[in-house]
Design a protein around this motif. Structure first.
Motif: not given
Length: 341
Positions: A19, A23, A163, A183
């Motif tokens: 990721p 984010r 995560k 996100h």
């Protein structure tokens, strides 16, 4: 429609293996389905596309450590089990490896015998129904023995299981993360709320649909696997008021989208509900509830790409994917985001 109509060439190096940090620094592709405009932004810029009175609907499911490694009682043969769906208290639908060697009546031991599973029957999708035996609290045993079930295209080991969870994950039950939600950060959600946007939670526990490829030529012949959902009265009331006020409902991901469309009536109203849905959305479907879609970039020929194509239009969706490949967007679970307005 043919499955081949949803194919595209994706270079393997564009499959994200980890990721973005933070984010909300992922890239964001904005698509306007009316004007056909496509813009490149950063995900945190998504706040610019909201208006006061809009509602953001997110899936608060939490991924469980659903991958278990054990051995067959008696022979010691290795067995991998992926929990998909809880049927009853201690009974689950699962995928198993190696499937051909795990027959009805097989007993599988995990850890030092803290957890034992007996295969009760086969399922119509090639999986198994198993019943667990254990002493203690199942969730605690699963946390001890299970592993996070990352998709097969992610080969890099995660430093932290968190995560692969959204920052708002709450209700345990998924075999995979609702990845469009990965996100969002707490600060981004705060900025969205401060703009006068409602944020509501619904639940859909992600199951086999995420892992199951489309193996038929005509997409109408594909059967979706059912997944459990819940919508509270409070969430339903806020969504309905949003529609009544002429504002927009933003769905975070295909899981939120499928849930809302499964329970929405012809007027786009939803109600408090819980149950199972196997809704399959593909081009020709008319959306009733969702006005804007926040999503990731999905696999070729997947049901998720078909859902996006139903929302944006197939030609525009595939044009956007072509541009994403050319501009080297990051794909799949840990990849970049897209908002379709």
């Amino acid at each position: 429609m043919k499955v081949e109509e949803f194919d595209f060439v994706l270079p393997e190096e564009l499959i994200a293996q980890e990721p973005m940090e933070p984010r909300d620094q992922s890239r964001l592709m904005m698509i306007n389905k009316e004007t056909k405009e496509i813009k490149d932004r950063i995900f945190k810029d998504i706040v610019d596309y909201f208006e006061p009175g809009d509602t953001l609907v997110r899936n608060n499911t939490k991924v469980i450590p659903a991958r278990l490694f054990g051995h067959k009682e008696g022979t010691g043969g290795k067995v991998e089990v992926l929990l998909l769906k809880q049927v009853e208290l201690d009974t689950w639908e699962v995928l198993v490896k190696p499937g051909r060697k795990v027959k009805k009546g097989t007993r599988v031991v995990f850890g030092d015998g803290d957890l034992i599973a007996q295969v009760e029957e086969r399922t119509d999708f090639g999986g198994r129904v198993i019943k667990f035996e254990y002493d203690g609290v199942f969730e605690e045993i699963l946390d001890k023995l299970g592993e996070m079930p990352l998709p097969p295209y992610i080969t890099k080991e995660l430093e932290e299981d968190s995560k692969y969870q959204t920052v708002y994950a709450k209700k345990r039950g998924s075999a995979a993360a609702p990845t469009a939600g990965l996100h969002f950060t707490d600060s981004l959600l705060k900025s969205i709320k401060e703009k006068g946007v409602n944020i509501v939670d619904i639940t859909l526990h992600v199951g086999l649909g995420t892992f199951r490829p489309v193996k038929v030529d005509d997409i109408k012949d594909h059967d979706m696997h059912s997944e459990y959902y819940e919508i509270s009265k409070e969430s339903a009331d806020i969504i309905n008021k949003t529609k009544e006020d002429g504002k927009r409902v933003f769905a975070v991901g295909t899981t939120s989208t499928r849930t809302l469309e499964a329970v929405g009536d012809k007027e786009g109203k939803v109600k408090e509900a819980k149950g199972w849905t196997d809704i399959f959305i593909y081009p020709g479907y008319e959306y009733k509830v969702v006005d804007a879609l926040i999503t990731n970039f999905h696999l070729p020929k997947s049901t998720l790409l078909m859902l996006v194509s139903a929302f944006a239009g197939r030609e525009l969706a595939l044009q956007a994917y072509k541009e994403a490949v050319e501009k080297e967007y990051r794909f799949y679970s840990f990849g970049d985001g897209m908002v379709i307005l």
